[in-house]
Design a protein around this motif. Structure first.
Motif, PDB file in Angstrom:
ATOM      1  N   ARG A 170     -12.331 -19.631   4.993  1.00  0.00           N
ATOM      2  CA  ARG A 170     -12.622 -18.373   5.686  1.00  0.00           C
ATOM      3  C   ARG A 170     -14.072 -18.346   6.152  1.00  0.00           C
ATOM      4  NH1 ARG A 170      -8.531 -14.561   4.999  1.00  0.00           N
ATOM      5  NH2 ARG A 170      -9.980 -12.881   5.492  1.00  0.00           N
ATOM      6  N   ALA A 171     -14.965 -18.898   5.326  1.00  0.00           N
ATOM      7  CA  ALA A 171     -16.375 -18.967   5.733  1.00  0.00           C
ATOM      8  C   ALA A 171     -16.536 -19.828   6.978  1.00  0.00           C
ATOM      9  CB  ALA A 171     -17.220 -19.522   4.584  1.00  0.00           C
ATOM     10  N   ALA A 172     -15.650 -20.828   7.125  1.00  0.00           N
ATOM     11  CA  ALA A 172     -15.717 -21.698   8.304  1.00  0.00           C
ATOM     12  C   ALA A 172     -14.956 -21.104   9.484  1.00  0.00           C
ATOM     13  CB  ALA A 172     -15.155 -23.078   7.962  1.00  0.00           C
ATOM     14  N   GLY A 173     -14.428 -19.892   9.300  1.00  0.00           N
ATOM     15  CA  GLY A 173     -13.732 -19.240  10.407  1.00  0.00           C
ATOM     16  C   GLY A 173     -12.293 -19.684  10.583  1.00  0.00           C
ATOM     17  N   LEU A 174     -11.735 -20.359   9.581  1.00  0.00           N
ATOM     18  CA  LEU A 174     -10.357 -20.843   9.697  1.00  0.00           C
ATOM     19  C   LEU A 174      -9.377 -19.755   9.255  1.00  0.00           C
ATOM     20  CD1 LEU A 174     -10.947 -24.408   8.237  1.00  0.00           C
ATOM     21  CD2 LEU A 174     -10.309 -23.862  10.592  1.00  0.00           C
ATOM     22  N   PRO A 175      -8.179 -19.752   9.824  1.00  0.00           N
ATOM     23  CA  PRO A 175      -7.204 -18.686   9.538  1.00  0.00           C
ATOM     24  C   PRO A 175      -6.439 -18.914   8.238  1.00  0.00           C
ATOM     25  CG  PRO A 175      -6.304 -20.190  11.154  1.00  0.00           C
ATOM     26  CD  PRO A 175      -7.689 -20.688  10.849  1.00  0.00           C
ATOM     27  N   THR A 176      -7.146 -18.983   7.124  1.00  0.00           N
ATOM     28  CA  THR A 176      -6.502 -19.157   5.821  1.00  0.00           C
ATOM     29  C   THR A 176      -6.462 -17.811   5.106  1.00  0.00           C
ATOM     30  OG1 THR A 176      -7.252 -21.442   5.646  1.00  0.00           O
ATOM     31  CG2 THR A 176      -6.665 -20.329   3.589  1.00  0.00           C
ATOM     32  N   VAL A 177      -5.295 -17.476   4.528  1.00  0.00           N
ATOM     33  CA  VAL A 177      -5.154 -16.193   3.822  1.00  0.00           C
ATOM     34  C   VAL A 177      -4.475 -16.411   2.479  1.00  0.00           C
ATOM     35  CG1 VAL A 177      -5.070 -14.764   5.899  1.00  0.00           C
ATOM     36  CG2 VAL A 177      -2.951 -15.741   4.989  1.00  0.00           C
ATOM     37  N   ASP A 178      -4.890 -15.617   1.486  1.00  0.00           N
ATOM     38  CA  ASP A 178      -4.189 -15.626   0.205  1.00  0.00           C
ATOM     39  C   ASP A 178      -2.772 -15.093   0.381  1.00  0.00           C
ATOM     40  OD1 ASP A 178      -5.984 -16.595  -1.831  1.00  0.00           O
ATOM     41  OD2 ASP A 178      -7.233 -14.837  -1.412  1.00  0.00           O
ATOM     42  N   LEU A 179      -1.867 -15.613  -0.433  1.00  0.00           N
ATOM     43  CA  LEU A 179      -0.491 -15.110  -0.463  1.00  0.00           C
ATOM     44  C   LEU A 179      -0.184 -14.687  -1.895  1.00  0.00           C
ATOM     45  CD1 LEU A 179       1.428 -18.002   1.384  1.00  0.00           C
ATOM     46  CD2 LEU A 179       0.699 -15.829   2.391  1.00  0.00           C
ATOM     47  N   ASP A 180       0.539 -13.557  -2.057  1.00  0.00           N
ATOM     48  CA  ASP A 180       1.081 -13.359  -3.397  1.00  0.00           C
ATOM     49  C   ASP A 180       2.364 -14.184  -3.507  1.00  0.00           C
ATOM     50  OD1 ASP A 180       3.244 -11.878  -2.356  1.00  0.00           O
ATOM     51  OD2 ASP A 180       2.120 -10.000  -2.502  1.00  0.00           O
ATOM     52  N   LEU A 181       2.905 -14.269  -4.711  1.00  0.00           N
ATOM     53  CA  LEU A 181       4.005 -15.221  -4.904  1.00  0.00           C
ATOM     54  C   LEU A 181       5.259 -14.800  -4.141  1.00  0.00           C
ATOM     55  CD1 LEU A 181       3.459 -16.187  -8.641  1.00  0.00           C
ATOM     56  CD2 LEU A 181       2.937 -17.516  -6.587  1.00  0.00           C
ATOM     57  N   GLU A 182       5.390 -13.491  -3.910  1.00  0.00           N
ATOM     58  CA  GLU A 182       6.544 -13.036  -3.132  1.00  0.00           C
ATOM     59  C   GLU A 182       6.411 -13.481  -1.674  1.00  0.00           C
ATOM     60  OE1 GLU A 182       8.822  -8.777  -2.500  1.00  0.00           O
ATOM     61  OE2 GLU A 182       7.372  -9.010  -4.126  1.00  0.00           O
ATOM     62  N   GLU A 183       5.193 -13.356  -1.144  1.00  0.00           N
ATOM     63  CA  GLU A 183       4.956 -13.835   0.222  1.00  0.00           C
ATOM     64  C   GLU A 183       5.167 -15.346   0.309  1.00  0.00           C
ATOM     65  OE1 GLU A 183       1.510 -10.679   1.700  1.00  0.00           O
ATOM     66  OE2 GLU A 183       0.956 -12.337   0.372  1.00  0.00           O
ATOM     67  N   ALA A 184       4.700 -16.052  -0.715  1.00  0.00           N
ATOM     68  CA  ALA A 184       4.877 -17.507  -0.718  1.00  0.00           C
ATOM     69  C   ALA A 184       6.358 -17.854  -0.719  1.00  0.00           C
ATOM     70  CB  ALA A 184       4.181 -18.125  -1.931  1.00  0.00           C
ATOM     71  N   ALA A 185       7.144 -17.111  -1.517  1.00  0.00           N
ATOM     72  CA  ALA A 185       8.582 -17.383  -1.569  1.00  0.00           C
ATOM     73  C   ALA A 185       9.238 -17.085  -0.226  1.00  0.00           C
ATOM     74  CB  ALA A 185       9.229 -16.554  -2.676  1.00  0.00           C
ATOM     75  N   GLY A 186       8.680 -16.130   0.518  1.00  0.00           N
ATOM     76  CA  GLY A 186       9.216 -15.861   1.849  1.00  0.00           C
ATOM     77  C   GLY A 186       8.987 -17.033   2.789  1.00  0.00           C
ATOM     78  N   LEU A 187       7.815 -17.666   2.697  1.00  0.00           N
ATOM     79  CA  LEU A 187       7.507 -18.801   3.571  1.00  0.00           C
ATOM     80  C   LEU A 187       8.138 -20.092   3.069  1.00  0.00           C
ATOM     81  CD1 LEU A 187       3.734 -18.167   4.365  1.00  0.00           C
ATOM     82  CD2 LEU A 187       5.661 -18.014   5.951  1.00  0.00           C
ATOM     83  N   ALA A 188       8.297 -20.200   1.760  1.00  0.00           N
ATOM     84  CA  ALA A 188       8.792 -21.449   1.164  1.00  0.00           C
ATOM     85  C   ALA A 188       9.740 -21.060   0.034  1.00  0.00           C
ATOM     86  CB  ALA A 188       7.627 -22.285   0.649  1.00  0.00           C
ATOM     87  N   PRO A 189      11.010 -20.808   0.380  1.00  0.00           N
ATOM     88  CA  PRO A 189      11.917 -20.142  -0.561  1.00  0.00           C
ATOM     89  C   PRO A 189      12.182 -20.921  -1.842  1.00  0.00           C
ATOM     90  CG  PRO A 189      12.836 -20.183   1.672  1.00  0.00           C
ATOM     91  CD  PRO A 189      11.631 -21.053   1.685  1.00  0.00           C
ATOM     92  N   PHE A 190      11.998 -22.217  -1.862  1.00  0.00           N
ATOM     93  CA  PHE A 190      12.389 -22.981  -3.040  1.00  0.00           C
ATOM     94  C   PHE A 190      11.211 -23.364  -3.928  1.00  0.00           C
ATOM     95  CE2 PHE A 190      16.225 -23.067  -0.642  1.00  0.00           C
ATOM     96  CZ  PHE A 190      17.220 -23.117  -1.596  1.00  0.00           C
ATOM     97  N   VAL A 191      10.083 -22.681  -3.756  1.00  0.00           N
ATOM     98  CA  VAL A 191       8.938 -22.961  -4.623  1.00  0.00           C
ATOM     99  C   VAL A 191       9.297 -22.587  -6.062  1.00  0.00           C
ATOM    100  CG1 VAL A 191       6.631 -22.099  -5.194  1.00  0.00           C
ATOM    101  CG2 VAL A 191       7.145 -22.894  -2.882  1.00  0.00           C
ATOM    102  N   GLY A 192       8.853 -23.400  -7.012  1.00  0.00           N
ATOM    103  CA  GLY A 192       9.299 -23.274  -8.393  1.00  0.00           C
ATOM    104  C   GLY A 192       8.498 -22.297  -9.224  1.00  0.00           C
ATOM    105  N   PRO A 193       9.001 -22.008 -10.410  1.00  0.00           N
ATOM    106  CA  PRO A 193       8.393 -20.984 -11.265  1.00  0.00           C
ATOM    107  C   PRO A 193       7.080 -21.415 -11.917  1.00  0.00           C
ATOM    108  CG  PRO A 193      10.255 -22.011 -12.374  1.00  0.00           C
ATOM    109  CD  PRO A 193      10.241 -22.555 -10.985  1.00  0.00           C
ATOM    110  N   LEU A 194       6.719 -22.688 -11.819  1.00  0.00           N
ATOM    111  CA  LEU A 194       5.454 -23.127 -12.409  1.00  0.00           C
ATOM    112  C   LEU A 194       4.300 -23.013 -11.421  1.00  0.00           C
ATOM    113  CD1 LEU A 194       6.713 -26.224 -14.429  1.00  0.00           C
ATOM    114  CD2 LEU A 194       6.276 -23.910 -15.256  1.00  0.00           C
TER     115      LEU A 194
END
Lengths: 453, 453
Positions: free
Chosen positions: A157-181
């Motif tokens: 973000r300091a370098a101006g790149l479009p990186t954003v934090d995701l909560d785990l629900e958002e992550a599961a929306g983008l990558a549905p099979f991400v595991g519980p660990l």
């Protein structure tokens, strides 16, 4: 000596042993385009000889031929080096490390060059190169991994790149099979992927279509000079391949080829192989994995790169990569395969259900400062394009256009100045004061300024 | 219809697609022996047609030809079924389960047949089949594994087998690279190994040397009869292969071939494929591993089978095996590979340093009662030798000699009576009283007596 054993271009990315031997060069297959000039006869020097037909050498050859130059491309097994193992992540953010500003700028410039390059290449070749711009999801496992992830997000973000934090629900929306660990996630909008094997096929097809190139399936043995200027190479069968300019894009072999000029003349191009293993899996359609995943698992990096589905909905996933400072050995070790599977299934446990298609191990050509070698070698007639470490696929378009600029009278872009191949040349030194570290290639310039010769 | 597309024997264990098509049968290569009779012309029935050239079918074919019979051996890809995946453990003790007395007796008889069989086969073929009689070291990881190990040792000793407990120092003496997570060990003096791929090569060479056999690379499509007696098969190209006796040794495909006789006649031969994956590693000489290791790791079985070293001291290790009740699919799943590596490196952590050569997945032909199908089918002219589950390599010599005894007017040995293929035939039943379990092949005789027809 005239070149023999050459052949017209083939779109086959793997060598067929013996298939190209003892055939005379013939005209490249005519593309469905206006008639192109004949490739040079064997006895005529080409405008450019590119030694090494990995993704970097093949990209240079295509861009040079497309710019109107006649090209000879020399490789015993085109595309069977690091290109064959590469996952094809175009990751200017994730591949940048704190403090490596020159590399970060170079990675961003390289990523910027990809969309237009891919479009032109697909238009020229008819081959889809698999560029997917859905970004990358970063994943972390334990508390140390989370700390690293959060530091990375802040730096992006300091370098101006479009990186954003995701909560785990958002992550599961983008990558549905991400595991519980998995315990933390972020989305990196700048980091994409392309299929290196498809890109390589496309490059050879596009090169063929120019009608100005000859692919010779042979291994370069040594560089030859006339009056101090490089005039080509001799291959391992003793056949000469002559050209007005020679580009060494031979990966780790570049070092030995340059050294064949002799100690008094040879440029110092310190490359070593850093061995890496990647796995190719085949997934069934139910395993939805729409984006690249990069994980940190107990401090170890692992990535999961899903390709475009085939017509039946099944698709390939690349899992990588090990990093081993061992000799260049293409035989994967069981421990590396185990470690990749162990860490990848923390990210996506359902990878267990995928078919294991392929385990590939190749060496990444790597410099002491992790920056590539792109530009003039310091020896007349000899250029270099090698040492791209983990990022040969990312850098191929930028490198190709930069080298073709030099070949056609232009200059390197400023962002490539830190990659000047002359930066490892020993500084002038007082007599009787040996500089063993520099001579051994262990000295590395990290300030971005090429060393003076 | 005369058989066409047949060819003389080849020692190549893998099929060369298309290589055998449209060639006429010719005389088998003459061995360095007294002149042998010509193989039968295509139009003449052979004495025996063996359908399936895995280790069981090839062993039957060799023993039958060595006994003076003319033989046709039919397989599209000889040795590329379960034989190709098998590790080759000859483990009458470790493969015996509490309560399975018929199987245990059969395994012991099968193991007893191996030394003489191996010696004769090597003499006949000139191929070393890799029989190693250094026994097996059993290893246990956690407390449950230790309990199972101690129960196994007690059971082996009660059966009079030469199994002894080892302390960890003794185990390290026999297997120096056993890892620190192993907590108990035993030595099983009765359980050895042979190389199944080498054995298969030897069988085809020995068969060729008899001069009485023809190997046809084709797939059987259906069994043919004349007046209720089986007279051969028709292959998938519609060509007939005729013989006075036909032996189905086609693994899982045996069920469908038998069923091709039609519901009124077909013997019920209930076989399913139980899929298993094995890995082949290559070890450097420093990794001394002189004996077979079988481990229990958190209740999961895993084995590590080292072959004889090559001249350079490097040697192959087979790690196996998964057990999956899935359809017959030769594409290994990543989860299976992961599980094998995870458990094997508990036994020998240094396996991490071995090269991963090969991952092979095949189906084990398996009956409901886990006993094989060996003997007369109940249909005149048709015999069966299939369903050896995990122990096809162990059973091949005993099975071959038993089938050849039947072919030459003898009887089955008593130990094979529980393997009578007729045991799954439905018992005679009152009209209008369906017996769906028996009809579906789910009923399994475990008392060793074949069912009455």
């Amino acid at each position: 000596m005239p070149a023999i054993g050459s052949r017209t271009l083939s779109t086959t990315p793997r060598a067929v042993p013996g298939a190209s031997r003892n055939t005379r060069p013939t005209r490249a297959t005519a593309p469905a385009k206006p008639p192109a000039p004949r490739p040079p006869r064997a006895a005529e020097p080409a405008d450019v000889l590119v030694v090494g037909a990995g993704i970097v050498g093949a990209a240079i050859a295509w861009r040079a031929a497309a710019a109107g130059l006649t090209v000879t491309l020399l490789d015993p097994e085109p595309g069977d080096g690091a290109t064959h193992a590469a996952a094809g992540m175009l990751a200017p953010a994730a591949e940048s490390t704190p403090g490596e500003d020159a590399a970060a700028a170079l990675h961003r410039a390289a990523a910027d060059a990809w969309p237009a390059f891919a479009a032109e290449l697909t238009a020229a070749s008819g081959v889809d190169v698999g560029l997917r711009t859905s970004g990358t999801v970063l994943l972390a496992h334990d508390s140390g991994d989370r700390r690293t992830l959060h530091d990375d997000v802040a730096r992006h973000r300091a370098a101006g790149l479009p990186t954003v934090d995701l909560d785990l629900e958002e992550a599961a929306g983008l990558a549905p099979f991400v595991g519980p660990l998995v315990t933390a996630a972020a989305h990196v909008g700048s980091d994409h992927q392309v299929d290196p094997r498809a890109t390589h096929r496309a490059l050879l097809a596009a090169l063929d279509a120019t009608g100005r190139a000859t692919l010779v399936r042979a291994s370069a043995d040594r560089v030859t000079t006339v009056q101090g200027a490089v005039v080509g190479v001799v291959d391992d069968a003793g056949r000469a391949h002559r050209a007005h300019r020679t580009v060494l894009a031979a990966g780790v072999a570049t070092t030995a080829l340059a050294a064949s000029l002799g100690a008094a003349t040879a440029p110092l191009l310190p490359l070593r192989g850093v061995v890496g293993q990647t796995l190719r899996l085949q997934a069934d359609p139910w395993l939805r994995l729409p984006t690249v995943l990069r994980g940190l698992v107990q401090g170890r990096e692992v990535y999961v790169v899903p390709r475009e589905p085939a017509e039946d909905g099944r698709y390939e996933i690349v899992v990588g990569a090990t990093t081993e400072e061992t000799p260049d050995d293409r035989r994967p070790r069981a421990g590396g395969t185990f470690a990749l599977l162990r860490d990848a299934r923390v990210l996506v446990p359902a990878l267990d259900e995928c078919v294991l298609l392929d385990v590939t191990q190749r060496a990444r050509p790597t410099t002491p400062d992790l920056l590539p070698l792109v530009g003039e070698s310091g020896v007349p007639g000899l250029l270099v394009a090698a040492g791209h470490h983990r990022n040969g696929v990312l850098h191929a378009p930028l490198t190709a256009d930069a080298v073709v600029a030099l070949l056609t009278g232009g200059t390197l872009p400023a962002v490539l100045v830190p990659a000047d191949p002359r930066r490892f040349a020993p500084a002038p030194r007082p007599r009787r004061r040996p500089a063993p570290l520099a001579a051994a290639g262990l000295w590395a310039s990290r300030d971005g300024a090429p060393a003076q010769r």
